[in-house]
Every structure is written in structure tokens, then in C-alpha cells.
Design a protein around this motif. Structure first.
Motif, PDB file in Angstrom:
ATOM      1  N   MET A   1      42.038 -53.070 -40.413  1.00  0.00           N
ATOM      2  CA  MET A   1      43.495 -53.113 -40.529  1.00  0.00           C
ATOM      3  C   MET A   1      43.949 -52.655 -41.910  1.00  0.00           C
ATOM      4  O   MET A   1      45.004 -52.070 -42.024  1.00  0.00           O
ATOM      5  N   LEU A   2      43.161 -52.951 -42.913  1.00  0.00           N
ATOM      6  CA  LEU A   2      43.541 -52.579 -44.270  1.00  0.00           C
ATOM      7  C   LEU A   2      43.708 -51.066 -44.409  1.00  0.00           C
ATOM      8  O   LEU A   2      44.561 -50.591 -45.150  1.00  0.00           O
ATOM      9  N   SER A   3      42.921 -50.311 -43.658  1.00  0.00           N
ATOM     10  CA  SER A   3      43.013 -48.852 -43.733  1.00  0.00           C
ATOM     11  C   SER A   3      44.295 -48.312 -43.090  1.00  0.00           C
ATOM     12  O   SER A   3      44.621 -47.141 -43.265  1.00  0.00           O
ATOM     13  N   LEU A   4      45.029 -49.150 -42.368  1.00  0.00           N
ATOM     14  CA  LEU A   4      46.271 -48.708 -41.714  1.00  0.00           C
ATOM     15  C   LEU A   4      47.525 -49.022 -42.524  1.00  0.00           C
ATOM     16  O   LEU A   4      48.636 -48.711 -42.079  1.00  0.00           O
ATOM     17  N   ILE A   5      47.372 -49.629 -43.691  1.00  0.00           N
ATOM     18  CA  ILE A   5      48.531 -49.907 -44.537  1.00  0.00           C
ATOM     19  C   ILE A   5      49.235 -48.589 -44.847  1.00  0.00           C
ATOM     20  O   ILE A   5      48.607 -47.587 -45.186  1.00  0.00           O
ATOM     21  N   ASN A   6      50.552 -48.600 -44.721  1.00  0.00           N
ATOM     22  CA  ASN A   6      51.458 -47.458 -44.934  1.00  0.00           C
ATOM     23  C   ASN A   6      51.439 -46.447 -43.791  1.00  0.00           C
ATOM     24  O   ASN A   6      52.247 -45.523 -43.797  1.00  0.00           O
ATOM     25  N   LEU A  24      53.540 -52.372 -43.631  1.00  0.00           N
ATOM     26  CA  LEU A  24      53.476 -52.730 -45.037  1.00  0.00           C
ATOM     27  C   LEU A  24      52.454 -53.823 -45.308  1.00  0.00           C
ATOM     28  O   LEU A  24      51.825 -53.836 -46.359  1.00  0.00           O
ATOM     29  N   ALA A  25      52.301 -54.763 -44.343  1.00  0.00           N
ATOM     30  CA  ALA A  25      51.409 -55.900 -44.575  1.00  0.00           C
ATOM     31  C   ALA A  25      51.003 -56.534 -43.254  1.00  0.00           C
ATOM     32  O   ALA A  25      51.637 -56.321 -42.221  1.00  0.00           O
ATOM     33  N   PHE A  26      49.914 -57.328 -43.331  1.00  0.00           N
ATOM     34  CA  PHE A  26      49.437 -58.098 -42.189  1.00  0.00           C
ATOM     35  C   PHE A  26      48.721 -59.329 -42.741  1.00  0.00           C
ATOM     36  O   PHE A  26      48.449 -59.414 -43.943  1.00  0.00           O
ATOM     37  N   ASP A  27      48.426 -60.283 -41.877  1.00  0.00           N
ATOM     38  CA  ASP A  27      47.644 -61.441 -42.291  1.00  0.00           C
ATOM     39  C   ASP A  27      46.610 -61.777 -41.229  1.00  0.00           C
ATOM     40  O   ASP A  27      46.456 -61.045 -40.250  1.00  0.00           O
ATOM     41  N   ARG A  28      45.900 -62.875 -41.425  1.00  0.00           N
ATOM     42  CA  ARG A  28      44.798 -63.217 -40.528  1.00  0.00           C
ATOM     43  C   ARG A  28      45.263 -63.575 -39.114  1.00  0.00           C
ATOM     44  O   ARG A  28      44.465 -63.583 -38.188  1.00  0.00           O
TER      45      ARG A  28
END
Length: 105
Positions: A1-6, A24-28
């Protein structure tokens, strides 16, 4: 998921709506924050008296802006497009402050 930021994503939720926006952001819990978000939903016209069938479903679009989606409702994610081109320049400027000062690196 981190690679999909922006990146620009299409998120479908359990009531059938789809949201398209820049993540812009996500969480667990898979809660998502989308910028420049638009909502798409299918609306079926009501039957008029005497008609056997309603007309075809129409897709309604609504501009929302900044949206927080609860992860519990997310059914699917898909990539709609890459990050905006200007984001690379911003990242480089933050990493290299001399770009703002006009001094050579």
C-alpha cells in the motif's frame, strides 16, 4: 500500500459507490484518505404509473474534494493513474533545499 501513496485510485465500497481520488494516507484498518475525490454511483429512475420497467440506470458524478473512507466499507482498490508529474519536483526540492536558494548543489 505504501507504494500507492499519491497514485490516483478507484475505491469501490460495499454500497456500490466508487470513489476516484489521489491516495494521501492509509492505516492498518485500511482507512483511506483521498484528495481531489469524485464519487460515482448508479441511479435507477423510478417507475411511472402504468409502466412495466423503469428506464436505464444513470451514472451520477459528484465532486467531493478531501475524503476519508472507513476501511470496513472498502471492497476493492484499483489504480486509475500515476501520481501527478509535479510530485517528483516537490520531493526533490524537499530532499535538496539548495534548489530553492538558487545556489549550485
Amino acid at each position: 500500500m505504501l507504494s500507492l501513496i499519491n497514485w490516483r485510485l478507484k475505491v469501490t465500497v460495499n454500497d456500490g459507490r466508487a470513489f476516484v481520488g489521489q491516495m494521501l494516507a492509509f492505516d492498518r484498518h485500511m482507512n483511506l484518505v483521498l484528495a481531489e475525490c469524485e464519487e460515482f454511483r448508479r441511479v435507477r429512475p423510478k417507475k411511472k404509473s402504468g409502466e412495466t420497467e423503469a428506464g436505464p440506470a444513470q451514472e451520477m458524478k459528484r465532486t467531493l474534494g478531501l475524503v476519508i473512507l472507513r476501511g470496513e466499507t472498502v471492497v476493492s482498490l484499483s489504480v486509475e493513474g500515476p501520481p501527478p508529474a509535479g510530485d517528483d519536483e516537490k520531493k526533490n526540492a524537499v530532499r535538496n533545499p539548495s534548489l530553492f536558494s538558487g545556489q549550485p548543489n
